[in-house]
Motif scaffolding. Structure first.
Motif, short mmCIF file in Angstrom:
data_model
loop_
_atom_site.label_atom_id
_atom_site.label_comp_id
_atom_site.label_asym_id
_atom_site.label_seq_id
_atom_site.Cartn_x
_atom_site.Cartn_y
_atom_site.Cartn_z
N ASP A 84 0.87 -1.17 0.02
CA ASP A 84 -0.04 0.13 -0.04
C ASP A 84 0.63 1.30 0.11
O ASP A 84 1.49 1.60 1.04
CB ASP A 84 -0.93 -0.09 1.37
CG ASP A 84 -1.97 1.23 1.13
OD1 ASP A 84 -1.84 2.19 0.63
OD2 ASP A 84 -2.99 0.90 1.88
N ASP A 85 1.04 1.80 -1.18
CA ASP A 85 2.02 2.99 -1.40
C ASP A 85 1.33 4.32 -0.52
O ASP A 85 2.12 5.01 -0.03
CB ASP A 85 2.05 3.52 -3.00
CG ASP A 85 2.76 2.38 -3.55
OD1 ASP A 85 3.58 1.65 -2.93
OD2 ASP A 85 2.49 2.33 -4.82
N ASP A 86 0.02 4.37 -0.20
CA ASP A 86 -0.39 5.52 0.36
C ASP A 86 -0.18 5.36 2.21
O ASP A 86 0.41 6.35 2.57
CB ASP A 86 -2.05 5.61 0.48
CG ASP A 86 -2.56 6.71 0.98
OD1 ASP A 86 -2.10 7.84 0.90
OD2 ASP A 86 -3.68 6.57 1.77
N VAL A 87 0.00 4.19 2.58
CA VAL A 87 0.35 3.94 3.77
C VAL A 87 1.73 4.12 3.85
O VAL A 87 2.27 4.75 4.77
CB VAL A 87 0.02 2.42 4.14
CG1 VAL A 87 0.63 2.15 5.59
CG2 VAL A 87 -1.54 2.11 4.49
N LYS A 88 2.68 3.72 3.00
CA LYS A 88 3.97 3.83 3.26
C LYS A 88 4.40 5.28 3.20
O LYS A 88 5.29 5.92 3.71
CB LYS A 88 4.83 3.15 2.10
CG LYS A 88 4.99 1.56 2.25
CD LYS A 88 5.81 0.84 1.44
CE LYS A 88 5.45 0.85 0.06
NZ LYS A 88 6.20 -0.01 -1.00
N GLU A 89 3.54 5.94 2.28
CA GLU A 89 4.14 7.54 2.33
C GLU A 89 3.76 8.42 3.57
O GLU A 89 4.33 9.24 3.83
CB GLU A 89 3.14 8.13 1.20
CG GLU A 89 3.77 7.96 -0.19
CD GLU A 89 2.87 8.39 -1.39
OE1 GLU A 89 1.91 9.47 -1.02
OE2 GLU A 89 2.72 8.03 -2.75
N ARG A 90 2.78 7.67 4.17
CA ARG A 90 2.34 8.38 5.36
C ARG A 90 3.21 7.90 6.51
O ARG A 90 3.23 8.62 7.90
CB ARG A 90 0.93 8.17 5.93
CG ARG A 90 0.07 8.89 4.70
CD ARG A 90 -1.43 9.05 5.21
NE ARG A 90 -1.94 7.52 5.05
CZ ARG A 90 -3.09 6.95 5.50
NH1 ARG A 90 -3.64 7.60 6.46
NH2 ARG A 90 -3.35 5.76 5.09
N LEU A 91 4.08 6.98 6.61
CA LEU A 91 5.04 6.52 7.51
C LEU A 91 6.30 7.18 7.61
O LEU A 91 6.76 7.57 6.68
CB LEU A 91 5.07 4.89 7.36
CG LEU A 91 4.18 3.81 7.38
CD1 LEU A 91 4.63 2.53 7.13
CD2 LEU A 91 3.56 3.98 9.12
N ALA A 92 6.57 7.56 8.70
CA ALA A 92 8.11 7.95 9.09
C ALA A 92 9.04 7.02 8.51
O ALA A 92 8.90 5.81 8.50
CB ALA A 92 8.07 8.31 10.54
N GLN A 93 10.33 7.42 8.19
CA GLN A 93 11.29 6.67 7.48
C GLN A 93 11.53 5.41 8.79
O GLN A 93 11.58 4.40 8.22
CB GLN A 93 12.58 7.58 7.51
CG GLN A 93 13.80 6.48 6.94
CD GLN A 93 13.53 5.99 5.70
OE1 GLN A 93 12.67 6.46 4.85
NE2 GLN A 93 13.97 4.69 5.42
N HIS A 94 11.59 5.53 9.95
CA HIS A 94 11.82 4.56 10.82
C HIS A 94 10.75 3.69 11.03
O HIS A 94 11.13 2.51 10.79
CB HIS A 94 11.93 5.32 12.23
CG HIS A 94 12.10 4.14 13.41
ND1 HIS A 94 13.23 3.58 13.50
CD2 HIS A 94 11.03 3.74 14.38
CE1 HIS A 94 13.11 2.61 14.67
NE2 HIS A 94 11.79 2.78 15.17
N HIS A 95 9.56 4.06 10.75
CA HIS A 95 8.39 3.03 10.75
C HIS A 95 8.45 2.08 9.35
O HIS A 95 8.33 0.81 9.11
CB HIS A 95 7.16 3.85 10.82
CG HIS A 95 6.86 4.33 12.13
ND1 HIS A 95 6.63 5.60 12.40
CD2 HIS A 95 7.12 3.72 13.30
CE1 HIS A 95 6.42 5.73 13.58
NE2 HIS A 95 6.68 4.81 14.28
N ARG A 96 9.03 2.91 8.19
CA ARG A 96 9.04 2.14 7.18
C ARG A 96 10.23 0.98 7.11
O ARG A 96 10.13 0.00 6.47
CB ARG A 96 9.46 3.21 5.75
CG ARG A 96 8.21 3.81 5.18
CD ARG A 96 8.42 4.48 3.98
NE ARG A 96 9.43 5.53 4.10
CZ ARG A 96 9.21 6.88 4.46
NH1 ARG A 96 7.96 7.21 4.48
NH2 ARG A 96 10.05 7.75 4.32
N GLU A 97 11.35 1.24 7.98
CA GLU A 97 12.30 0.46 8.06
C GLU A 97 11.96 -0.64 9.01
O GLU A 97 12.28 -1.91 8.68
CB GLU A 97 13.35 1.09 8.64
CG GLU A 97 14.43 2.01 7.77
CD GLU A 97 15.24 2.92 8.50
OE1 GLU A 97 15.51 2.81 9.49
OE2 GLU A 97 15.79 3.91 7.84
#
Length: 107
Positions: A84-97
Motif C-alpha cells: 500500500d503506497d499510500d500507507v508507506k508515504e504516511r509512515l515516518a522513515q523509521h516506521h518504513r524500516e
C-alpha cells in the motif's frame, strides 16, 4: 443427557406422527431412557477413542498449526502494508524500516 462427570449435555427426544395428549406410558419412558443412555455411552466411547488417538506426533502437529495460524495473519498484514503506497508515504522513515524488516523476517 448427562455425562458421567455430571454435566448436562442436552435433551434426548423423539418425534412421533401421532399426538400423545396423555404423555408417554411408563414403558415408553423406560425405552426413551434406554435410548438416551445408549446415546451418552456412544458419546463417551467416541471421546475415549479421540483421547487414545492423541499421539505425541499429533499433538505436535496441532500445536504447530495453532502457532502458525496467527503468524500467517501477521505475514498477510505485513504484505498488505508493504504493497500500500499510500500507507508507506504516511509512515515516518523509521516506521518504513521497521515494516520492511518485519516483512523480510516473516518471509
Amino acid at each position: 443427557l448427562i455425562c458421567p462427570e455430571g454435566y448436562k449435555l442436552g435433551t434426548f427426544c423423539i418425534v412421533d406422527d401421532k399426538p400423545r395428549p396423555e404423555g408417554l406410558s411408563e414403558e415408553d419412558q423406560s425405552t426413551l431412557k434406554e435410548f438416551a443412555d445408549m446415546a451418552v455411552k456412544e458419546m463417551v466411547e467416541r471421546r475415549a477413542n479421540m483421547d487414545r488417538n492423541k499421539t505425541p506426533a499429533r499433538l505436535i502437529a496441532y500445536t504447530a498449526h495453532d502457532l502458525m495460524t496467527p503468524l500467517t495473519g501477521v505475514q498477510l498484514s505485513l504484505s498488505l502494508l508493504r504493497e500500500d503506497d499510500d500507507v508507506k508515504e504516511r509512515l515516518a522513515q523509521h516506521h518504513r524500516e521497521v515494516l520492511s524488516t518485519a516483512a523480510h523476517c516473516s518471509d
